[in-house]
Design a protein around this motif. Sequence first.
Motif, PDB file in Angstrom:
ATOM      1  N   PRO A 263       0.832  -1.214   0.000  1.00  0.00           N
ATOM      2  CA  PRO A 263       0.000   0.000   0.000  1.00  0.00           C
ATOM      3  C   PRO A 263       0.860   1.254   0.000  1.00  0.00           C
TER       4      PRO A 263
ATOM      5  N   GLU B 107       0.655   9.508   3.115  1.00  0.00           N
ATOM      6  CA  GLU B 107       0.675   9.270   4.552  1.00  0.00           C
ATOM      7  C   GLU B 107       0.362  10.516   5.370  1.00  0.00           C
TER       8      GLU B 107
ATOM      9  N   ALA C 169      -3.117   8.673   7.356  1.00  0.00           N
ATOM     10  CA  ALA C 169      -2.847   7.357   6.791  1.00  0.00           C
ATOM     11  C   ALA C 169      -1.561   6.746   7.333  1.00  0.00           C
TER      12      ALA C 169
ATOM     13  N   LEU D 268      -1.865   4.171  10.330  1.00  0.00           N
ATOM     14  CA  LEU D 268      -2.654   2.950  10.223  1.00  0.00           C
ATOM     15  C   LEU D 268      -1.793   1.697  10.342  1.00  0.00           C
TER      16      LEU D 268
ATOM     17  N   GLN E 250      -5.582  -2.022   8.214  1.00  0.00           N
ATOM     18  CA  GLN E 250      -6.253  -0.785   7.837  1.00  0.00           C
ATOM     19  C   GLN E 250      -5.616  -0.146   6.607  1.00  0.00           C
ATOM     20  N   ARG E 251      -4.312  -0.304   6.453  1.00  0.00           N
ATOM     21  CA  ARG E 251      -3.653   0.195   5.228  1.00  0.00           C
ATOM     22  C   ARG E 251      -4.142  -0.578   4.002  1.00  0.00           C
ATOM     23  N   LYS E 252      -4.356  -1.885   4.182  1.00  0.00           N
ATOM     24  CA  LYS E 252      -4.892  -2.690   3.079  1.00  0.00           C
ATOM     25  C   LYS E 252      -6.311  -2.219   2.737  1.00  0.00           C
TER      26      LYS E 252
ATOM     27  N   GLU F 221      -5.998   0.940   0.825  1.00  0.00           N
ATOM     28  CA  GLU F 221      -5.603   0.684  -0.562  1.00  0.00           C
ATOM     29  C   GLU F 221      -6.814   0.297  -1.395  1.00  0.00           C
TER      30      GLU F 221
END
Length: 257
Positions: free
Chosen positions: A91, A95, A139, A142, A146-148, A151
């Motif tokens: 991802p 940020e 971002a 995360l 949560q980053r996935k 994405e």
Amino acid sequence: MSPQDELLSLRGISKKFGQVVVATDLALSVRGDEALGIVGPNGAGKSSLFSMISGDLRPDHGSVWFDGKDVTAQSAYRRTRTGIGRTYQVPRPFEHLTVFENVLVSAHQGGGRRGRDAYDHAASVLELTGLAAEANTPAGRLGLLQRKRLELSRSLGTDPTLLLLDEVAGGLTDPEVTELVDVVRRIRAAGLAVVWIEHVVHALVKSVDRMICLAGGRVVADGAPLDVLAHPDVRELYLGGGPESADATADEEKASP
């Protein structure tokens, strides 16, 4: 599959980098209501295939058709605007922006939405992916799951009709994979076609209608997920360890809820 049923069609795609072949006269079709899973060993050409679909990479030969049009010469940006969305294995959000702002950028730049329409769309995407509670979180703060999700959200913000998922389950725990599978199911229920590359095979078995195995730039098996997993070539090329381990894996998938 008849041409009128096809949302995506790859026709005689070939690509190589020096002596490394990533696709050889590859033909593949995806319906507008279909979820297709792709498995294969590392170096099989899976991510390169996605790059040729999304427009990040041009094939040496062959053509890419989407929604009845030849898009082979179109840029990645233009393909995004026509309905092809893609995630990446790692991802890469903005940020310093919040979760909501990341999706809003996608809705504006990729989806062409403006004003209140863009805001409402970004909010609805976060509801769909289960990130609404994190809307105001930067971002960069995360965790991996949560980053996935973000994405996925960024890709959905562009209004795709076809969503390309590139190993979105990689690095997640089993409970996190289960949560992600639920998100993919909601995405499908919203009417999107999905093509999903994944090494976490049980996630695919629970999520897709059809599976193919790629190796050496070719399709070596195509069919129902458990049938593909039981294919002798897939046992050797992808699962490893011979027929016994493949049978054990297939039995495990059958037993999975």
